[in-house]
Design an enzyme around this catalytic site. Structure first.
Site, PDB file in Angstrom:
ATOM      1  N   PHE A   1       4.336 -17.788 -14.027  1.00 53.03           N
ATOM      2  CA  PHE A   1       4.643 -16.908 -13.066  1.00 53.03           C
ATOM      3  C   PHE A   1       6.066 -16.165 -13.547  1.00 53.03           C
ATOM      4  CE2 PHE A   1       5.837 -14.937  -8.974  1.00 53.03           C
ATOM      5  CZ  PHE A   1       4.925 -14.129  -8.588  1.00 53.03           C
ATOM      6  N   GLY A   2       6.055 -16.010 -15.124  1.00 48.99           N
ATOM      7  CA  GLY A   2       7.264 -15.217 -15.558  1.00 48.99           C
ATOM      8  C   GLY A   2       6.713 -13.601 -15.223  1.00 48.99           C
TER       9      GLY A   2
ATOM     10  N   GLU B   1       6.016 -20.771 -27.252  1.00 47.50           N
ATOM     11  CA  GLU B   1       6.247 -21.875 -27.707  1.00 47.50           C
ATOM     12  C   GLU B   1       5.946 -23.315 -26.859  1.00 47.50           C
ATOM     13  OE1 GLU B   1      10.038 -20.319 -25.218  1.00 47.50           O
ATOM     14  OE2 GLU B   1       8.303 -19.442 -26.670  1.00 47.50           O
ATOM     15  N   ILE B   2       5.446 -23.126 -25.704  1.00 45.54           N
ATOM     16  CA  ILE B   2       5.218 -24.202 -25.039  1.00 45.54           C
ATOM     17  C   ILE B   2       3.722 -24.239 -24.671  1.00 45.54           C
ATOM     18  CG2 ILE B   2       7.507 -24.565 -23.996  1.00 45.54           C
ATOM     19  CD1 ILE B   2       6.440 -23.611 -21.395  1.00 45.54           C
ATOM     20  N   GLN B   3       3.084 -23.234 -24.957  1.00 48.91           N
ATOM     21  CA  GLN B   3       1.562 -23.440 -24.723  1.00 48.91           C
ATOM     22  C   GLN B   3       0.667 -24.475 -25.382  1.00 48.91           C
ATOM     23  OE1 GLN B   3      -0.580 -19.398 -25.575  1.00 48.91           O
ATOM     24  NE2 GLN B   3       0.862 -18.455 -24.336  1.00 48.91           N
TER      25      GLN B   3
ATOM     26  N   HIS C   1      -1.608 -12.930 -25.775  1.00 51.29           N
ATOM     27  CA  HIS C   1      -1.056 -12.781 -26.918  1.00 51.29           C
ATOM     28  C   HIS C   1      -1.684 -13.845 -27.717  1.00 51.29           C
ATOM     29  CE1 HIS C   1       1.539 -11.988 -30.433  1.00 51.29           C
ATOM     30  NE2 HIS C   1       2.333 -13.116 -30.214  1.00 51.29           N
TER      31      HIS C   1
ATOM     32  N   ASP D   1       1.342  -7.180 -33.484  1.00 55.26           N
ATOM     33  CA  ASP D   1       2.483  -7.502 -32.464  1.00 55.26           C
ATOM     34  C   ASP D   1       4.033  -7.775 -32.865  1.00 55.26           C
ATOM     35  OD1 ASP D   1       2.736  -7.444 -29.319  1.00 55.26           O
ATOM     36  OD2 ASP D   1       3.452  -9.553 -29.674  1.00 55.26           O
TER      37      ASP D   1
ATOM     38  N   GLU E   1       7.480  -5.946 -32.812  1.00 56.21           N
ATOM     39  CA  GLU E   1       8.547  -6.502 -32.278  1.00 56.21           C
ATOM     40  C   GLU E   1       9.751  -6.725 -33.137  1.00 56.21           C
ATOM     41  OE1 GLU E   1       6.094  -8.949 -28.732  1.00 56.21           O
ATOM     42  OE2 GLU E   1       6.923  -9.984 -30.627  1.00 56.21           O
TER      43      GLU E   1
ATOM     44  N   GLU F   1      25.813   7.970 -26.889  1.00 56.36           N
ATOM     45  CA  GLU F   1      25.276   8.613 -27.620  1.00 56.36           C
ATOM     46  C   GLU F   1      23.994   7.826 -28.554  1.00 56.36           C
ATOM     47  OE1 GLU F   1      25.327  11.538 -28.753  1.00 56.36           O
ATOM     48  OE2 GLU F   1      26.962  12.254 -27.254  1.00 56.36           O
TER      49      GLU F   1
END
Length: 341
Positions: free
Chosen positions: A27-28, A86-88, A110, A193, A197, A229
């Site tokens: 839930f990010g 990184e934690i998936q 992703h 992607d 980035e 600027e």
């Protein structure tokens, strides 16, 4: 150039997704945006979260049904993994994979972990992607405004025979059928992607802003003028490019600005810059960047933590916060409220 095929709501079975139970893992930013939109589109949504954690509390405050990740996987037809890259792999191995069954749909926004082989789904599980081309908070704000953000869809494994149709239906439910949906592959989405980035959207852009800011300040100009600027006005220029391309931006700015673009831009971004961009792309394509990224986080993120602290301490951040707080357009109605979403 390949022909461009764009899917809209009229091309999609928007009711298909409503026949499935969806578990959002995380839930990010994306978890918040996608789950809110899915629910408002009439979908059956549950959230798989660490019970009692900050995300669990936030999700409950929005009225979502939450449960442990393993229980959410068992209950759902679609498992959309929206926790950090990184934690998936670790979470997948420990809490998701043991509870998967044939015929389920494993979804990502992703392709990183699938493309580089950090996650290998079991046989019989469909593997699909719906990747909104915007941060999750924008996915939500555009949907709430009656619009949507474009999405990419991809199918890596299709055991059930309807994975593409389901991915399109999911994308429509988060609002992307209002804006347009394009089909791609896990490899193409991941590599383009990461390159975008690193070379432009985050890495290139922030480095260009900070370097230009430092150049002006070191030359004796006010840091407030420098901020306006090289940082504040950037949004105004990007909005013009977003709406009508570089050509419309040139049409809108002064002849002086346009001439400066043609004659000075290539001094900053020259052929050597392109060669360095090619090196960035090569590191992405051969997997060396992915290896470096994962090793950094598995070692406790010492370099990442140091660089984040250095960036947050840059003078431009102090000046920017002061300016945004002082103007009416500053902190009002912000998309991101870290305490709530």
């Amino acid at each position: 150039m390949n022909n461009l095929k764009i899917y809209f709501d009229k091309d999609i079975n928007t009711e298909l997704i409503k026949t499935k139970k969806i578990a959002i893992i995380g839930f990010g930013s994306q978890g918040y945006g996608q789950s809110m939109n899915l629910r408002d589109s009439g979908c059956d949504v549950i959230l798989g979260l660490r019970q009692g954690g900050a995300s669990d509390i936030k999700a409950k405050d929005y009225g979502f049904k939450t449960m442990s990740i393993k229980d959410a996987v068992k209950e759902a037809d679609i498992i959309q993994i929206l926790i950090p890259d990184e934690i998936q792999a670790k979470v997948f191995k420990e809490e998701i994979e043991p509870n998967l069954r044939k015929g389920q749909y494993l979804m990502f926004s992703h392709g990183f972990n699938i493309h580089y082989g950090f996650i290998t789904p079991p046989e019989g599980v469909n593997v699909i992607m719906v990747a909104p081309k915007a941060p999750g908070h924008t996915v939500r704000s555009e949907y709430a405004a009656g619009r949507g953000v474009p999405s990419l869809v991809a199918v890596e494994k299709d055991f059930s025979g309807n994975s593409k149709e389901l991915a399109l239906s999911y994308a429509a439910a988060i609002g992307s059928g209002r804006a347009g949906i394009i089909e791609t592959t896990f490899r193409e989405e991941t590599e383009t992607d990461l390159f975008g980035e690193q070379a432009v959207l985050c890495g290139g852009c922030s480095a260009l802003i900070k370097t230009a800011f430092e150049t002006l300040v070191e030359a004796g100009y006010s840091p407030y003028m420098a901020y306006f600027e090289v940082c504040h006005e950037l949004k105004l220029i990007v909005d013009l490019i977003y709406e009508g391309g570089i050509e419309d931006m040139h049409y809108s700015v002064s002849n002086n600005a346009e001439y400066g673009d043609y004659t000075r831009g290539n001094i900053v971004i020259d052929k050597n810059t392109k060669e360095r961009m090619k090196k960035i792309l090569t590191d992405i394509q051969n997997g060396s960047y992915a290896k470096e990224f994962m090793e950094e986080f598995h070692s406790g993120s010492p370099n990442f933590t140091r660089m984040r602290k250095e960036s947050e301490g840059h003078l431009i951040e102090k000046v920017g916060h002061e300016i945004r707080s002082a103007f009416k357009w500053g902190d009002k109605e912000k998309l991101i409220d870290r305490k709530k979403n």
